[in-house]
Motif scaffolding. Structure first.
Motif: not given
Length: 343
Positions: A1-16, A37-39, A122-130
């Motif tokens: 739970m601590y790890n998830r809370r910490h990760l949720s406060r991390g930088p917002k990244l968009v990767v293409l 967010t993986a595009v 798959l309990a993905v961390r973040g988003k994957v978008l076409p």
């Protein structure tokens, strides 16, 4: 739970990107933040993805599948099942289970929702978008004037690539993608095939314009090796010039490069494929006002591959030091400590 809370406060990244390169980077980034967010490009028309695209009229699922797995917290067995490729069976041979899973969801829910529901499984961390929901085709104009249509055919050409385009040219991006770019702390391009994985995402007008308007740093993770049919003879500056040619001058703020020599055996093996290490070209990059981040980014494998943690650490250390301002001091200290521990 601590790890998830910490990760949720991390930088917002968009990767293409697309292909296997993007999934490598995602495996490293997910250790520092879940705000990813993986595009992903959807121009693939080869292999299992191409068959499903042709037979079912769906978008190619392969690159999407790889990114979902890369960001997953799922048990290793579930990951193994999703990546399993059938070796026999009429109609099944060559397909991966993950592609068929996405195909089934697509028939029921549509492609966009299929990706979202698969991310939950798959309990993905973040988003994957076409990058788009439109059925796009990648086309290349070669320097000899000829035209090649189809992502899988482009790397097999003899003449160098002059420019690539999407058909239709006015494909629209997902609203979620544009919102993610506007809200991002950093944009990351690559690694991956320059003309068939990275640039196709930037050909979508909405995406290109959103990046141009945002004020956050853009990092380009350059491939370690040149690629036959796409970047033979290219140095790092040539990669950036190709991206600018398809977008706008100054799009790349930082280029991330490996400066560690590969082994003699690796050099020999890649020479057989007419591939060599990408030269850094510091003077040309300086004239283009592109800052160079370089170091040993090699994975300890027989093939030349990026190490996911090394790339992520290099990018996020630079982001924290130079751009990640206005955040909670606690969040910054937690990220700094995690980066230090991972070195």
């Amino acid at each position: 739970m601590y790890n998830r809370r910490h990760l949720s406060r991390g930088p917002k990244l968009v990767v293409l990107g697309g292909g296997t390169g993007l999934s490598v980077l995602l495996r490293g980034l997910k250790n520092y933040t879940s705000n990813i967010t993986a595009v992903v490009t959807v121009a693939d028309d080869g292999g299992s993805s191409g068959r499903l695209r042709g037979e079912m009229g769906m978008l190619p699922p392969g690159d999407i599948r790889n990114c979902l797995i890369a960001l997953s917290e799922a048990e290793p067995l579930l990951e193994k099942i999703f990546q399993h490729r059938f070796t026999s069976g009429k109609g099944l041979e060559g397909h991966s289970f993950g592609n068929l899973f996405l195909a089934a969801f697509t028939e029921i829910l549509g492609f966009e929702q299929a990706v979202k529901e698969s991310a939950k499984v798959l309990a993905v961390r973040g988003k994957v978008l076409p990058v788009t929901l439109e059925n796009v085709t990648l086309q290349a104009k070669l320097k000899d004037g000829s035209i090649v249509r189809g992502e899988s055919k482009i790397p097999n050409t003899q003449s160098p690539i002059d420019r690539v385009t999407l058909i239709p040219t006015h494909a629209r991006a997902l609203k979620d993608t544009i919102e993610a770019i506007k809200d991002a702390d950093a944009i990351i391009l690559g690694p991956g095939s320059l003309y068939t994985s990275i640039i196709p995402n930037l050909l979508v007008n909405d995406v290109r314009n959103a990046i141009k308007e945002c004020k956050v740093p853009v990092y380009y993770v350059c491939n370690i090796m040149t690629q036959k049919g796409e970047t033979q003879g290219y140095g790092a500056a040539d990669h950036v010039e190709a991206i600018e040619k398809h977008t706008f001058p100054g799009i790349v703020d930082y280029i991330v490069l490996n400066n560690k020599d590969i082994s003699s055996r690796q050099k020999h093996l890649y020479l057989l494929e007419n591939a060599s290490t990408v030269k850094i070209n510091p003077k040309r990059l300086g004239k283009m006002k592109v800052k160079v981040l370089q170091g040993n980014l090699l994975a300890d494998t027989s093939q030349v591959r990026h190490n996911p943690d090394k790339i992520a650490n290099m990018i996020l250390s630079n982001l924290l030091e130079n751009h990640y301002t206005g955040k909670s001091i606690i969040d910054q200290l937690l990220l700094e400590r995690k980066l230090y521990d991972k070195k």
